[in-house]
Design an enzyme around this catalytic site. Structure first.
Site, mmCIF file in Angstrom:
data_model
loop_
_atom_site.group_PDB
_atom_site.id
_atom_site.type_symbol
_atom_site.label_atom_id
_atom_site.label_comp_id
_atom_site.label_asym_id
_atom_site.label_seq_id
_atom_site.Cartn_x
_atom_site.Cartn_y
_atom_site.Cartn_z
ATOM 1 N N ASP A 1 0.852 -1.183 0.000
ATOM 2 C CA ASP A 1 0.000 0.000 0.000
ATOM 3 C C ASP A 1 0.899 1.248 0.000
ATOM 4 O O ASP A 1 1.847 1.316 -0.772
ATOM 5 C CB ASP A 1 -0.953 -0.043 1.203
ATOM 6 N N TYR B 1 -3.374 11.153 0.610
ATOM 7 C CA TYR B 1 -4.035 11.021 -0.690
ATOM 8 C C TYR B 1 -4.148 12.382 -1.371
ATOM 9 O O TYR B 1 -3.916 12.511 -2.578
ATOM 10 C CB TYR B 1 -5.431 10.415 -0.511
ATOM 11 N N HIS C 1 -4.425 -7.854 0.589
ATOM 12 C CA HIS C 1 -3.783 -6.555 0.703
ATOM 13 C C HIS C 1 -2.994 -6.394 1.995
ATOM 14 O O HIS C 1 -1.928 -5.778 2.008
ATOM 15 C CB HIS C 1 -4.863 -5.473 0.617
#
Length: 408
Positions: free
Chosen positions: A183, A319, A373
């Site tokens: 990630d 982000y 993930h």
């Protein structure tokens, strides 16, 4: 640990006042539940009855103090780098020749993800492994996340984080080291290898950003591939379309209005829980409940680190910073660091070797039959084993080159 004139590294203990826990319990007792469509399962988000059950467990059974004590078994520290408070665990191996390795989590994860791999990696002798495979582990919280948050200025995108972590390793006395992550931890670890190749022994990833099919492959592109890679490319493209349709909403919101989102998640523990736990179901190989893939208490400890530090919005800002960075949309720079990719089948992004090889020195590519993930939390034995094997191969290669040099 540092010289007298170096920036200070302070010991740190995870500790929150009882008043914070009392406030949490009171909020959990006063949940205002929304309505729900019948029979939709997880399609519209976290099912209400599942979340009700999880909240009851959180309120009445889960033991934060026990989880806090387990976290405090790791030596932890803080230091300030580039204006940010950086929290990290530093678990040195009993093996004096251990390889320094920095392991970095992602969103919505934390250092808790690495609970199952720390022992096997730092002390393989005690876990039935080869002591030559030991690591001195540095496990930081990303600036803005949990115990490293909140950040106090703008601009904390993954390149700046990587530079801060390189400085952290310098302060700890590690001129050369390895990096591992998935990630955001994958983006940060790869950037360490790209920006500091002379310092990186190797980079081990369980997610390689930019290696999946982001645009529909043309017939010409497909015809140049082997049948197996052609099918994998089509699968990667289909998965990317499904991601944009069903999964990417959280990233769009966090990339555009993280502050607006932060009010809801900072005020409501159930909102924070739902925002995170959905990903532990959607991005793992769980079929119905996330606990099929990740331990329930581990999930809740992870949520607690966001809740108690109030960093829902601060962590989301990474982000925004990436989406508004000057380099947004540019091709990834070439990394010359030896790189390994561990591919877990339920990772939402399907990596493609022919794309990965364009900008990375891929020397190991391992595909597993289970896991997703959150690899360190889902399949700690598989991940730890692959990390060991990768760095073992690098040591063997360096030894062979050294022997060849002596012979010549």
């Amino acid at each position: 640990m540092t010289s007298a004139d170096s920036p200070r590294i302070e010991p740190f203990t995870v500790e929150f006042p009882q008043s914070d826990l009392d406030d949490l319990r009171q909020r959990l007792d006063r949940v205002r539940w929304p309505d729900e469509l019948p029979g939709v399962g997880w399609a519209y988000g976290v099912p209400r009855e599942y979340l009700r059950e999880l909240v009851r467990y959180w309120r009445h059974t889960y033991d934060w103090r026990a989880a806090q004590d387990r976290l405090n078994e790791w030596p932890q520290f803080t230091t300030e780098i580039d204006g940010a408070r950086i929290h990290f665990a530093h678990i040195r191996s009993p093996e004096p020749g251990a390889t320094p390795l920095i392991m970095t989590h992602g969103w919505p994860g934390s250092i808790v993800e690495f609970t199952g791999v720390v022992g096997p990696l730092t002390d393989p002798r005690a876990h039935g492994g080869d002591p030559a495979d030991a690591f001195h582990l540095v496990v930081p919280s990303i600036p803005g996340f949990g115990l490293s948050g909140p950040t106090r200025d703008t601009g904390w995108e993954f390149r700046r984080v990587a530079a801060a972590f390189a400085e952290l390793m310098t302060r700890l006395g590690y001129p050369r080291f390895g990096a591992q992550g998935g990630d955001w931890g994958g983006a940060i670890s790869r950037e360490l290898g790209r920006a500091f190749p002379e310092r990186l022994i190797g980079v081990h990833l369980n997610l390689l950003p930019g290696s999946s099919a982001l645009t529909e492959p043309t017939d010409a592109e497909l015809s140049a591939l082997s049948p197996e890679e052609r099918e994998r490319t089509l699968t990667s493209w289909r998965r990317a379309q499904e991601w944009r349709r069903d999964e990417a909403g959280y990233a769009e919101l966090q990339s555009t209005r993280p502050q607006t989102l932060s009010y809801a998640l900072t005020d409501s523990p159930v909102g924070q829980l739902a925002w995170i736990v959905e990903k532990f179901r959607q991005w793992t190989d769980a079929e119905d409940r996330p606990e099929e893939a990740v331990d329930r208490d581990l999930m809740l400890t992870n949520v607690m680190l966001y809740w108690l530090t109030g960093t829902a919005g601060s962590s989301a800002r990474i982000y925004y910073e990436r989406a508004h960075a000057d380099y947004q949309g540019a091709q990834p720079g070439i990394s010359t660091a030896p790189t390994a990719l561990a591919v877990f089948p339920h990772e939402p992004q399907v990596p493609l070797r022919h794309i990965a090889d364009r900008t990375n020195d891929i020397v190991r590519w391992t595909e597993f039959d289970r896991g997703g993930h959150f690899a360190a939390a889902e399949q700690p034995e598989l991940l730890a084993g692959d990390v060991r094997a990768f760095f073992r191969s690098l040591r063997a290669s360096a030894h062979s080159e050294s022997a060849a040099g002596r012979e010549s």
